[in-house]
Design a protein around this motif. Structure first.
Motif, PDB file in Angstrom:
ATOM      1  N   VAL A 119       0.810  -1.210   0.000  1.00  0.00           N
ATOM      2  CA  VAL A 119       0.000   0.000   0.000  1.00  0.00           C
ATOM      3  C   VAL A 119       0.846   1.265   0.000  1.00  0.00           C
ATOM      4  O   VAL A 119       0.366   2.351  -0.307  1.00  0.00           O
ATOM      5  CB  VAL A 119      -0.931   0.033   1.234  1.00  0.00           C
ATOM      6  CG1 VAL A 119      -2.083   0.988   1.000  1.00  0.00           C
ATOM      7  CG2 VAL A 119      -1.434  -1.348   1.545  1.00  0.00           C
ATOM      8  N   LEU A 122       0.660   3.671  -2.915  1.00  0.00           N
ATOM      9  CA  LEU A 122      -0.620   4.370  -2.973  1.00  0.00           C
ATOM     10  C   LEU A 122      -0.647   5.522  -1.973  1.00  0.00           C
ATOM     11  O   LEU A 122      -1.078   6.635  -2.286  1.00  0.00           O
ATOM     12  CB  LEU A 122      -1.765   3.395  -2.690  1.00  0.00           C
ATOM     13  CG  LEU A 122      -3.163   4.004  -2.652  1.00  0.00           C
ATOM     14  CD1 LEU A 122      -3.509   4.667  -3.975  1.00  0.00           C
ATOM     15  CD2 LEU A 122      -4.210   2.960  -2.292  1.00  0.00           C
ATOM     16  N   ALA A 125       1.337   8.291  -3.378  1.00  0.00           N
ATOM     17  CA  ALA A 125       0.663   8.919  -4.519  1.00  0.00           C
ATOM     18  C   ALA A 125      -0.457   9.840  -4.049  1.00  0.00           C
ATOM     19  O   ALA A 125      -0.615  10.956  -4.543  1.00  0.00           O
ATOM     20  CB  ALA A 125       0.110   7.843  -5.460  1.00  0.00           C
ATOM     21  N   VAL A 126      -1.232   9.374  -3.085  1.00  0.00           N
ATOM     22  CA  VAL A 126      -2.360  10.171  -2.606  1.00  0.00           C
ATOM     23  C   VAL A 126      -1.867  11.427  -1.906  1.00  0.00           C
ATOM     24  O   VAL A 126      -2.398  12.519  -2.101  1.00  0.00           O
ATOM     25  CB  VAL A 126      -3.254   9.345  -1.655  1.00  0.00           C
ATOM     26  CG1 VAL A 126      -4.309  10.222  -1.014  1.00  0.00           C
ATOM     27  CG2 VAL A 126      -3.899   8.194  -2.406  1.00  0.00           C
ATOM     28  N   ASP A 129      -0.655  13.825  -4.441  1.00  0.00           N
ATOM     29  CA  ASP A 129      -1.710  14.278  -5.346  1.00  0.00           C
ATOM     30  C   ASP A 129      -2.663  15.264  -4.683  1.00  0.00           C
ATOM     31  O   ASP A 129      -3.014  16.291  -5.244  1.00  0.00           O
ATOM     32  CB  ASP A 129      -2.490  13.044  -5.796  1.00  0.00           C
ATOM     33  CG  ASP A 129      -3.112  13.237  -7.154  1.00  0.00           C
ATOM     34  OD1 ASP A 129      -2.339  13.398  -8.119  1.00  0.00           O
ATOM     35  OD2 ASP A 129      -4.359  13.238  -7.234  1.00  0.00           O
ATOM     36  N   SER A 130      -3.102  14.936  -3.472  1.00  0.00           N
ATOM     37  CA  SER A 130      -4.189  15.704  -2.854  1.00  0.00           C
ATOM     38  C   SER A 130      -3.852  16.205  -1.454  1.00  0.00           C
ATOM     39  O   SER A 130      -4.632  16.938  -0.859  1.00  0.00           O
ATOM     40  CB  SER A 130      -5.438  14.825  -2.764  1.00  0.00           C
ATOM     41  OG  SER A 130      -5.151  13.683  -1.979  1.00  0.00           O
ATOM     42  N   GLY A 131      -2.711  15.787  -0.926  1.00  0.00           N
ATOM     43  CA  GLY A 131      -2.354  16.186   0.428  1.00  0.00           C
ATOM     44  C   GLY A 131      -3.026  15.360   1.503  1.00  0.00           C
ATOM     45  O   GLY A 131      -2.790  15.560   2.688  1.00  0.00           O
ATOM     46  N   PHE A 132      -3.883  14.433   1.095  1.00  0.00           N
ATOM     47  CA  PHE A 132      -4.540  13.562   2.066  1.00  0.00           C
ATOM     48  C   PHE A 132      -3.568  12.491   2.566  1.00  0.00           C
ATOM     49  O   PHE A 132      -2.842  11.898   1.776  1.00  0.00           O
ATOM     50  CB  PHE A 132      -5.749  12.859   1.436  1.00  0.00           C
ATOM     51  CG  PHE A 132      -7.009  13.693   1.390  1.00  0.00           C
ATOM     52  CD1 PHE A 132      -6.973  15.006   0.938  1.00  0.00           C
ATOM     53  CD2 PHE A 132      -8.227  13.168   1.797  1.00  0.00           C
ATOM     54  CE1 PHE A 132      -8.131  15.781   0.887  1.00  0.00           C
ATOM     55  CE2 PHE A 132      -9.391  13.935   1.755  1.00  0.00           C
ATOM     56  CZ  PHE A 132      -9.347  15.242   1.294  1.00  0.00           C
ATOM     57  N   VAL A 133      -3.595  12.254   3.873  1.00  0.00           N
ATOM     58  CA  VAL A 133      -2.760  11.192   4.424  1.00  0.00           C
ATOM     59  C   VAL A 133      -3.654  10.000   4.754  1.00  0.00           C
ATOM     60  O   VAL A 133      -4.542  10.091   5.611  1.00  0.00           O
ATOM     61  CB  VAL A 133      -2.047  11.677   5.700  1.00  0.00           C
ATOM     62  CG1 VAL A 133      -1.253  10.540   6.318  1.00  0.00           C
ATOM     63  CG2 VAL A 133      -1.137  12.857   5.365  1.00  0.00           C
ATOM     64  N   LEU A 134      -3.441   8.904   4.072  1.00  0.00           N
ATOM     65  CA  LEU A 134      -4.294   7.727   4.279  1.00  0.00           C
ATOM     66  C   LEU A 134      -4.095   7.136   5.667  1.00  0.00           C
ATOM     67  O   LEU A 134      -3.013   7.204   6.240  1.00  0.00           O
ATOM     68  CB  LEU A 134      -3.978   6.645   3.235  1.00  0.00           C
ATOM     69  CG  LEU A 134      -4.304   6.974   1.781  1.00  0.00           C
ATOM     70  CD1 LEU A 134      -4.182   5.720   0.926  1.00  0.00           C
ATOM     71  CD2 LEU A 134      -5.697   7.564   1.653  1.00  0.00           C
TER      72      LEU A 134
ATOM     73  N   VAL B 114      -8.933  10.025  -6.154  1.00  0.00           N
ATOM     74  CA  VAL B 114      -7.653   9.364  -6.338  1.00  0.00           C
ATOM     75  C   VAL B 114      -7.681   8.650  -7.681  1.00  0.00           C
ATOM     76  O   VAL B 114      -8.485   7.751  -7.878  1.00  0.00           O
ATOM     77  CB  VAL B 114      -7.392   8.343  -5.213  1.00  0.00           C
ATOM     78  CG1 VAL B 114      -6.105   7.595  -5.469  1.00  0.00           C
ATOM     79  CG2 VAL B 114      -7.377   9.038  -3.869  1.00  0.00           C
ATOM     80  N   ALA B 118      -3.312   5.209  -9.722  1.00  0.00           N
ATOM     81  CA  ALA B 118      -2.528   5.116  -8.488  1.00  0.00           C
ATOM     82  C   ALA B 118      -2.806   3.813  -7.737  1.00  0.00           C
ATOM     83  O   ALA B 118      -2.019   3.379  -6.905  1.00  0.00           O
ATOM     84  CB  ALA B 118      -2.820   6.312  -7.588  1.00  0.00           C
ATOM     85  N   LEU B 122      -1.510  -1.676  -6.471  1.00  0.00           N
ATOM     86  CA  LEU B 122      -2.074  -2.368  -5.317  1.00  0.00           C
ATOM     87  C   LEU B 122      -2.990  -3.509  -5.758  1.00  0.00           C
ATOM     88  O   LEU B 122      -2.932  -4.617  -5.222  1.00  0.00           O
ATOM     89  CB  LEU B 122      -2.857  -1.376  -4.448  1.00  0.00           C
ATOM     90  CG  LEU B 122      -3.566  -1.975  -3.239  1.00  0.00           C
ATOM     91  CD1 LEU B 122      -2.572  -2.640  -2.292  1.00  0.00           C
ATOM     92  CD2 LEU B 122      -4.374  -0.907  -2.490  1.00  0.00           C
ATOM     93  N   GLU B 142      -9.986   5.880   3.779  1.00  0.00           N
ATOM     94  CA  GLU B 142     -10.096   6.789   4.913  1.00  0.00           C
ATOM     95  C   GLU B 142      -8.768   7.508   5.098  1.00  0.00           C
ATOM     96  O   GLU B 142      -7.714   6.889   5.022  1.00  0.00           O
ATOM     97  CB  GLU B 142     -10.526   6.021   6.154  1.00  0.00           C
ATOM     98  CG  GLU B 142     -11.926   5.438   5.943  1.00  0.00           C
ATOM     99  CD  GLU B 142     -12.475   4.715   7.150  1.00  0.00           C
ATOM    100  OE1 GLU B 142     -12.294   5.228   8.267  1.00  0.00           O
ATOM    101  OE2 GLU B 142     -13.091   3.650   6.977  1.00  0.00           O
ATOM    102  N   ALA B 143      -8.863   8.790   5.321  1.00  0.00           N
ATOM    103  CA  ALA B 143      -7.662   9.602   5.354  1.00  0.00           C
ATOM    104  C   ALA B 143      -7.889  10.841   6.207  1.00  0.00           C
ATOM    105  O   ALA B 143      -8.957  11.015   6.786  1.00  0.00           O
ATOM    106  CB  ALA B 143      -7.277  10.010   3.934  1.00  0.00           C
ATOM    107  N   VAL B 144      -6.849  11.653   6.293  1.00  0.00           N
ATOM    108  CA  VAL B 144      -6.982  12.959   6.942  1.00  0.00           C
ATOM    109  C   VAL B 144      -6.462  13.986   5.956  1.00  0.00           C
ATOM    110  O   VAL B 144      -5.381  13.815   5.384  1.00  0.00           O
ATOM    111  CB  VAL B 144      -6.151  13.015   8.239  1.00  0.00           C
ATOM    112  CG1 VAL B 144      -6.370  14.347   8.937  1.00  0.00           C
ATOM    113  CG2 VAL B 144      -6.522  11.869   9.163  1.00  0.00           C
ATOM    114  N   CYS B 145      -7.241  15.044   5.746  1.00  0.00           N
ATOM    115  CA  CYS B 145      -6.816  16.035   4.764  1.00  0.00           C
ATOM    116  C   CYS B 145      -5.746  16.937   5.372  1.00  0.00           C
ATOM    117  O   CYS B 145      -5.542  16.972   6.583  1.00  0.00           O
ATOM    118  CB  CYS B 145      -7.997  16.857   4.259  1.00  0.00           C
ATOM    119  SG  CYS B 145      -8.595  18.079   5.437  1.00  0.00           S
ATOM    120  N   ALA B 146      -5.060  17.677   4.523  1.00  0.00           N
ATOM    121  CA  ALA B 146      -3.925  18.488   4.954  1.00  0.00           C
ATOM    122  C   ALA B 146      -4.334  19.481   6.038  1.00  0.00           C
ATOM    123  O   ALA B 146      -3.624  19.668   7.032  1.00  0.00           O
ATOM    124  CB  ALA B 146      -3.331  19.213   3.745  1.00  0.00           C
TER     125      ALA B 146
END
Lengths: 152, 152
Positions: A119, A122, A125-126, A129-134, B114, B118, B122, B142-146
Motif C-alpha cells: 500500500v 498508494l 501517490a495520494v 496528489d491531494s495532500g490527504f494522508v491515508l 484518487v 494510483a 495495489l 479513509e484519510a486525513v486532509c492536509a
DNA sequence: ACAGTTTTGCGACCAGCTCGCAAGTAGCGA
DNA sequence: TCGCTACTTGCGAGCTGGTCGCAAAACTGT
C-alpha cells in the motif's frame, strides 16, 4: 493517552497476560476488559464486534454488548487495537500488532491480509496528489475472493 | 441486466437527458427515477443518500427516501452508478463515469479523487498475493486532509 | 477496609437502510 | 385514445449496528 507497552503484545495469549497488558498500558484491569482482551488475543485475525462479544461472554457471561463496544474504544485509544470499517457490514476489530490492510470478500466475507508494503506506493501517490494522508489500518479493501469469482 | 448506453453519460445534464438515459438503459422512466438521476447528473462528485434525496425532492417533492434508495439500487444494477462505502458514515453515490477512488477525510468529511492509476499496483499486488480481486469503486480510502492534519 | 473514581449493565435511543403492501403509473397493444 | 398488465411508489413498520445516560457495582491506592 497512549503509554509504552511493557509486554510483548504479539505473544500474550494466556489468561494472566491480558490483565498485565491492561495495567502496563495504564488502565484498570476489570473483569470485562480482561475478558474482551483475552478473547481478542486468543482469536486469530480481525473479528466482528458481535462475535467478539460471544467470545468474551464465554469467559465472563454477564458482559454486555455496550461494554464490549466501550472496551474496543478504550483499547483503540490505547493503541492496542484497530477497528476496521468493512463495507456495509459490521466493522472489524483486530490487534494493532501490524499495520497490514485487510481485504474482505464481498460475497463470502472471507478475509485476506494485504502486506503494508503493497500500500505504500498508494499512500505516497495520494499524499502527493491531494495532500490527504491515508489511514490504512482503518478501512478494508472490498474485493472478491478467487473462489467466489468463479461462481459469478 | 446491463445494456449498452446510447447517450453520453458524461455530458447529460439537462432535464430531458435523464429520461432518455433511463430508456436507453431499458428501464421505466418514472418521475421519481428521472428526478433522482437528474439530481445526480447535476451534482458534482460523490453524494450521500440523504443529500441526494433532498436534491431529488427539489424536483419532485413527493419522492420518498425509500424510493431514492431503490432507485440507487436499479441505477447501480444498470451500471450507471457506484455506491461507495465510506467508513462509519453513510455511503456515497456517484456516476460510474470513471473508476477513480475516493478518499474521505475522517475529521471534516472532505473528499478527494484518487486516480485509478494510483491503485493499479495495489490491485496487482493483492491479486498476486491472495487471489482477491479488488473492487476499487466500492470503498473509500479513509484519510486525513492536509488542513485537518495541522489541527491534530 | 475505605473512599474516591472509573466502569458496568441495562434499557432506551439513534442513524442508515430495507421491506411488505396497497395504491398509482408507465408502457404496450388494440 | 383507451385499457390492461406489470412494474413502481409512498408509506410506515422494522432491522442492524452502534451509542448514551444513569444508577449500581467494581477497581485502585492508601
Amino acid at each position: 493517552m497512549r503509554r509504552e507497552p511493557a509486554a510483548d503484545l504479539g505473544q500474550a495469549s494466556n489468561p494472566t497476560d491480558a490483565e498485565a497488558l491492561l495495567r502496563d498500558y495504564g488502565c484498570r484491569a476489570t473483569r470485562s476488559r480482561v475478558a474482551v482482551l483475552e478473547a481478542l488475543l486468543s482469536h486469530d485475525g480481525p473479528i466482528g464486534a458481535a462475535e467478539l462479544t460471544e467470545l468474551a461472554q464465554a469467559r465472563e457471561p454477564s458482559i454486555h454488548e455496550a461494554t464490549v463496544y466501550r472496551t474496543i474504544g478504550v483499547l483503540s485509544e490505547l493503541g492496542l487495537v484497530n477497528h476496521v470499517h468493512a463495507g456495509h457490514g459490521p466493522s472489524l476489530v483486530r490487534l494493532a500488532t501490524n499495520n497490514d490492510l485487510v481485504a474482505v470478500c464481498q460475497d463470502c466475507g472471507k478475509i485476506a491480509d494485504v502486506p503494508a508494503a503493497a500500500v505504500a506506493p498508494l499512500i505516497d501517490a495520494v499524499k502527493e496528489d491531494s495532500g490527504f494522508v491515508l489511514e490504512p489500518g482503518h478501512f478494508a479493501l472490498e474485493a472478491v475472493c478467487a473462489t467466489c469469482l468463479k461462481l459469478r
